[in-house]
Design a protein around this motif. Structure first.
Motif, PDB file in Angstrom:
ATOM      1  N   SER A  77      17.952  58.948  58.747  1.00 53.20           N
ATOM      2  CA  SER A  77      17.822  59.839  57.583  1.00 53.20           C
ATOM      3  C   SER A  77      17.267  61.218  57.976  1.00 53.20           C
ATOM      4  O   SER A  77      17.521  62.207  57.294  1.00 53.20           O
ATOM      5  CB  SER A  77      16.897  59.227  56.531  1.00 53.20           C
ATOM      6  N   SER A  78      16.505  61.278  59.071  1.00 51.46           N
ATOM      7  CA  SER A  78      15.963  62.576  59.520  1.00 51.46           C
ATOM      8  C   SER A  78      17.072  63.566  59.833  1.00 51.46           C
ATOM      9  O   SER A  78      16.871  64.769  59.795  1.00 51.46           O
ATOM     10  CB  SER A  78      15.148  62.419  60.801  1.00 51.46           C
ATOM     11  N   LEU A  83      10.972  63.814  66.808  1.00 47.20           N
ATOM     12  CA  LEU A  83      11.145  62.803  65.751  1.00 47.20           C
ATOM     13  C   LEU A  83       9.874  61.985  65.578  1.00 47.20           C
ATOM     14  O   LEU A  83       9.467  61.685  64.457  1.00 47.20           O
ATOM     15  CB  LEU A  83      12.309  61.869  66.104  1.00 47.20           C
ATOM     16  N   SER A  84       9.239  61.658  66.703  1.00 49.46           N
ATOM     17  CA  SER A  84       8.025  60.843  66.651  1.00 49.46           C
ATOM     18  C   SER A  84       6.937  61.590  65.878  1.00 49.46           C
ATOM     19  O   SER A  84       6.248  61.019  65.033  1.00 49.46           O
ATOM     20  CB  SER A  84       7.618  60.519  68.083  1.00 49.46           C
ATOM     21  N   GLN A  85       6.837  62.892  66.151  1.00 52.36           N
ATOM     22  CA  GLN A  85       5.832  63.720  65.463  1.00 52.36           C
ATOM     23  C   GLN A  85       6.178  63.868  63.973  1.00 52.36           C
ATOM     24  O   GLN A  85       5.331  63.701  63.107  1.00 52.36           O
ATOM     25  CB  GLN A  85       5.838  65.098  66.107  1.00 52.36           C
ATOM     26  N   HIS A  86       7.432  64.128  63.719  1.00 50.76           N
ATOM     27  CA  HIS A  86       7.923  64.377  62.365  1.00 50.76           C
ATOM     28  C   HIS A  86       7.766  63.134  61.474  1.00 50.76           C
ATOM     29  O   HIS A  86       7.422  63.229  60.300  1.00 50.76           O
ATOM     30  CB  HIS A  86       9.389  64.801  62.486  1.00 50.76           C
ATOM     31  N   LEU A  87       8.013  61.953  62.063  1.00 52.71           N
ATOM     32  CA  LEU A  87       8.030  60.725  61.257  1.00 52.71           C
ATOM     33  C   LEU A  87       6.735  59.917  61.358  1.00 52.71           C
ATOM     34  O   LEU A  87       6.577  58.919  60.655  1.00 52.71           O
ATOM     35  CB  LEU A  87       9.205  59.831  61.690  1.00 52.71           C
ATOM     36  N   GLY A  88       5.840  60.348  62.248  1.00 50.42           N
ATOM     37  CA  GLY A  88       4.589  59.604  62.428  1.00 50.42           C
ATOM     38  C   GLY A  88       4.828  58.222  63.020  1.00 50.42           C
ATOM     39  O   GLY A  88       4.118  57.266  62.698  1.00 50.42           O
ATOM     40  N   MET A  89       5.857  58.099  63.874  1.00 42.36           N
ATOM     41  CA  MET A  89       6.113  56.819  64.568  1.00 42.36           C
ATOM     42  C   MET A  89       5.803  57.032  66.045  1.00 42.36           C
ATOM     43  O   MET A  89       5.850  58.163  66.533  1.00 42.36           O
ATOM     44  CB  MET A  89       7.605  56.448  64.470  1.00 42.36           C
TER      45      MET A  89
END
Lengths: 290, 272
Positions: free
Chosen positions: B25-26, B39-45
């Motif tokens: 979805s990102s 993506l990890s930073q953006h999604l907090g995963m």
């Protein structure tokens, strides 16, 4: 004591594979689908399907149809589709030209690009007429099976056609017959000579569509503009070609900007299942006006 | 015991699947490529979670590596997720979840407006169930200079277009409860809206009403329309500063979606 090494988990999540199968199954259906339909269609257990549907609904990929235990596509696949189309620089760059064409003809004008062995409808503008041809963005067709695709194909290097034939035969197992192939080659030849490709619309008597290739600086087609409307008066074609020439000049000025974002993927690697459409059958290949 | 393990595994698998869908979805934005760290930073995963999700998506061609091979772009398989039998989203359907969220957050009336030449048109809304309702009149036309949403529509036009609008409406006879157009005051307001990114106003009267209007942007930095939330100043006013950051977050998420679409020439509807 030696620490036991944790078994390595596979990188691919197998449950997600089922979830995407279920999502594709719902997206391909003419009607909203429920657990029983899907589990029958995909030979999966009801509980697997139920869990997948719940996950897909929570993530916005599916939505419930009228509060029934049936599902249809949610918002997210449409947003992803739109984001996909926006990856092509040609989408935004072509818009003023399509608007001009739609204004002058009053008809629906679309831009299609080549994606592997498919043509993809990238952008479209409706004309001013009350009755109009409704095209769907993101629509796919094998190159030789759509008006736009054939217009692109006609303006690609000569060895492209045999390569397409090989793909159809070896990858899809559905190569055209010798007669169909011969007809296609004739159609290509006529399109090359006239500079455009036109077709009577079988589903709408009295209506035709015209496809105008958009070429890069080498003369190879990278896209195609189509105009759908009443049988085309030939004296208008010159004006349409002039608008197309304007877009080609923009492309020639900065060709690197307009390279397909999928140019690095070999065409044979792109095998797509074409979503079903409402229309049944393929329109005939006939040049009514060139 | 085996059954218990299997059930835990299934729940876990679904969590993992939900993460995969979140990662995919990102890509539903105008940002074309992402790296694992972004993506990890953006999604907090964790990077590992993102990596595993990306691998699954890449295996199925829902994402592919970019030409440089280090980053990821949306893959061609998403084109299979279409249903030609169901209608595409419209501006109203795209905005509906955000309208509901704003209504649930504030408890006040929320409305959706588009521009039709020199007028605003209310096309959708949710009325508050509390006393002191800002009445929604779907289809009502109002000149751009008389309400907060109209000011938002005007503020993001070219200066020359605003001047031309003012010339056309300077001598208009105001409707009941409306004030005549004051060009200087209007310009002051428009400059402030451009600076803040949204408009607020308090409409005087027996029950003063506080209104907040926010622009909804399209792919080419034009407006699709505006969303507004409003209610009695004595009820909405004291909570306004506290609610504003959350309201802006909801609108930002909505605009990531609406920016995927181009508004048509009238700026009122999403084109095909």
């Amino acid at each position: 004591m030696k620490a036991t090494k944790k078994p390595k988990r596979p990188a691919i999540n197998s449950s997600a594979v089922h979830v995407f199968d279920i999502l594709r199954s719902v997206s391909d259906g003419a009607e909203p689908a429920g657990v029983t339909d899907i589990s029958r269609r995909l030979s999966l257990t009801g509980s697997t399907v139920f869990r997948a549907l719940t996950t897909l609904e929570a993530s916005g990929y599916l939505s419930r149809y009228r509060n029934l235990p049936q599902f249809e596509l949610g918002m997210m696949p449409y947003l992803l589709n739109r984001a996909f189309l926006n990856q092509f620089e040609l989408n935004a760059a072509s818009r003023p030209f399509l608007q001009q064409l739609a204004q002058e003809t009053g008809e629906t004008v679309s831009l299609n690009v080549r994606l592997g062995w498919y043509s993809l409808r990238l952008s479209g503008i409706y004309g001013s007429r009350d009755i109009y041809h409704r095209d769907r963005l993101g629509e796919l067709a094998l190159l030789h099976q759509s008006l736009a695709g054939r217009a692109i194909l006609a303006f690609l290097p000569e060895d492209t056609l045999p390569e397409l034939m090989l793909f159809l035969k070896e990858q899809l197992g559905e190569a055209p017959s010798a007669d169909e192939w011969s007809d296609l080659q004739k159609t290509m030849q006529i399109a090359r000579e006239s500079g455009v490709h036109a077709q009577a619309l079988q589903m709408s008597p009295g209506f035709s569509a015209i496809a105008i290739p958009v070429r890069d600086q080498t003369g190879a087609a990278i896209a195609c503009i189509t105009v759908n409307g009443p049988v085309y008066p030939s004296n208008n074609i010159r004006a349409q070609l002039e608008i197309r020439d304007g877009l080609e000049r923009i492309i020639a000025a900065t060709p690197e900007r307009f390279v397909s974002p999928f140019a690095h993927i070999p065409p044979d690697k792109m095998r797509l299942q074409i979503p079903r459409t409402k229309a049944v059958g393929t329109p005939s290949i006939s040049n009514v006006d060139s | 015991m085996a059954q218990k393990n299997s059930s835990i595994e299934n729940r876990e698998q679904n969590k993992a699947t939900a993460r995969i869908l979140t990662v995919l979805s990102s890509f539903a934005s105008n940002i074309r490529e992402f790296g694992i760290s972004e993506l990890s930073q953006h999604l907090g995963m964790t990077k590992n979670m993102v990596y595993r999700a990306i691998k699954t998506l890449e295996e199925q061609d829902y994402v592919i590596r970019d030409p440089g091979g280090q980053r990821y772009q949306l893959g061609f398989r998403v084109l299979e997720l279409q249903n030609t039998f169901s209608p595409e989203p419209t501006f109203r359907t795209l905005c509906a979840p955000a309208m509901q969220q704003l209504h649930e957050l504030t408890g006040e009336t929320v409305s959706l407006t588009v521009r039709a030449q020199d007028y605003t048109v209310f096309i959708d809304g949710i009325e508050t169930r509390q006393p002191g309702v800002w009445r929604l009149q779907i289809g009502a036309l109002r000149p751009l200079h008389v309400n907060t949403t109209g000011h938002v529509m005007l503020a993001f036009l070219e200066d020359a277009e605003i001047e031309a609008y003012i010339r056309r409406h300077l001598d208009d006879v105001p409707a009941k409860d409306d004030k005549p157009l004051d060009a200087e005051l209007l310009w002051q307001d428009l400059h402030k809206i451009r600076q803040d990114g949204y408009a607020t106003s308090v409409r005087p009267g027996a029950l003063p009403m506080l209104s907040l209007a926010l622009p909804i942007w399209d792919a080419e930095n034009f407006l699709h329309g505006a969303m507004s939330v409003g209610g009695p100043n004595e009820r909405f006013g004291p909570r306004f500063d506290l609610l504003l950051p959350q309201i802006l977050t909801i609108i930002n998420v909505l605009c990531q979606r609406t920016r995927l679409y181009s508004a048509n020439a009238a700026g009122s509807e999403i084109t095909l």
